[in-house]
Design an enzyme around this catalytic site. Structure first.
Site, mmCIF file in Angstrom:
data_model
loop_
_atom_site.group_PDB
_atom_site.id
_atom_site.type_symbol
_atom_site.label_atom_id
_atom_site.label_comp_id
_atom_site.label_asym_id
_atom_site.label_seq_id
_atom_site.Cartn_x
_atom_site.Cartn_y
_atom_site.Cartn_z
ATOM 1 N N GLY A 30 0.854 -1.174 0.000
ATOM 2 C CA GLY A 30 0.000 0.000 0.000
ATOM 3 C C GLY A 30 0.891 1.225 0.000
ATOM 4 O O GLY A 30 2.086 1.152 -0.291
ATOM 5 N N ARG A 31 0.335 2.363 0.375
ATOM 6 C CA ARG A 31 1.145 3.583 0.406
ATOM 7 C C ARG A 31 1.934 3.735 1.691
ATOM 8 O O ARG A 31 2.885 4.504 1.758
ATOM 9 C CB ARG A 31 0.270 4.818 0.173
ATOM 10 N N CYS A 52 4.278 -6.233 -2.258
ATOM 11 C CA CYS A 52 3.913 -5.029 -2.986
ATOM 12 C C CYS A 52 4.937 -3.905 -2.770
ATOM 13 O O CYS A 52 6.071 -4.011 -3.208
ATOM 14 C CB CYS A 52 2.501 -4.615 -2.588
ATOM 15 N N HIS A 53 4.550 -2.837 -2.060
ATOM 16 C CA HIS A 53 5.464 -1.733 -1.761
ATOM 17 C C HIS A 53 6.275 -1.972 -0.492
ATOM 18 O O HIS A 53 7.128 -1.171 -0.137
ATOM 19 C CB HIS A 53 4.679 -0.421 -1.620
ATOM 20 N N GLU A 104 5.769 3.926 1.759
ATOM 21 C CA GLU A 104 6.393 5.116 1.170
ATOM 22 C C GLU A 104 6.840 6.107 2.248
ATOM 23 O O GLU A 104 7.880 6.737 2.113
ATOM 24 C CB GLU A 104 5.429 5.804 0.201
ATOM 25 N N TYR A 115 5.932 -4.914 -6.094
ATOM 26 C CA TYR A 115 5.083 -4.360 -7.132
ATOM 27 C C TYR A 115 6.007 -3.880 -8.254
ATOM 28 O O TYR A 115 7.041 -3.252 -7.973
ATOM 29 C CB TYR A 115 4.247 -3.205 -6.560
#
Length: 187
Positions: free
Chosen positions: A85-86, A115-116, A89, A135
């Site tokens: 997800g975000r 993913c992330h 980040e 990802y």
């Protein structure tokens, strides 16, 4: 009872937190969620829409974090899960997160990242000389972190199990459970 730590935050992919959380509980592992603070987190749902160049994002479930990163003693845990997800980040710059990740990597404890999630591994400096899926848009981040990006739904590099996104859940968690059971049986 063996314990697993999930590190995440607001805007984490809903499925990428809840699927491993519930799967680990089902297997008999004590599972705790760590975040920047012990508060209710807001997850998001990412979906793939035909014709879009990237995924869409909608609000997902809310869920309470059990512990703040600063209060985590990684010695208490047998394995680590890093959903995507975000959240990764902004979490990748958190010094406590980096120290937690370095502990698990240095001790050779099982780590699952999706993913992330590998953005955090790269920022912690633990991908040097390692292979990691992620990802596809994060491939350059894996490589800039010293790793080799692999396009795989469940890539295993010793104690590290990585995948691309939530559609990879079944293969990713099957591979992680094999690594986890070998290193730290649930009971």
């Amino acid at each position: 009872m063996a314990k697993v730590l999930i590190i995440t935050g607001d805007a984490a992919e809903d499925l990428e937190v809840m699927y491993p959380y519930q799967r680990l509980l089902e297997e008999g592992y004590e599972t705790r969620i760590a975040a920047p603070s012990a508060k209710k987190l807001q997850f998001v749902v990412h979906d793939f829409v035909e014709g879009y160049d990237t995924y869409t994002e909608k609000p997902g479930h809310t869920w309470a974090a059990d512990v703040a990163f600063a209060d985590v003693d990684p010695e208490e845990y047998d394995a680590l899960v890093i959903p995507g997800g975000r959240a990764p980040e902004y979490l990748r710059g958190d010094r406590d997160v980096q120290e937690i990740v370095r502990h698990f990597a240095g001790a050779g404890k099982p780590i699952a990242a999706l993913c992330h999630g590998p953005l955090i591994l790269a920022a912690a400096g633990v991908l040097k000389g390692r292979e990691s899926s992620a990802y596809p848009a994060c491939a350059s981040d894996v490589e800039n972190g010293g790793g080799t990006w692999v396009d795989s739904e469940a890539h295993v590099d010793r104690n590290l199990v990585t995948g691309r996104a939530w559609p990879d859940h079944p293969a990713w968690m099957r591979a992680f459970m094999k690594v986890l059971r070998a290193a730290a049986p649930a009971d």
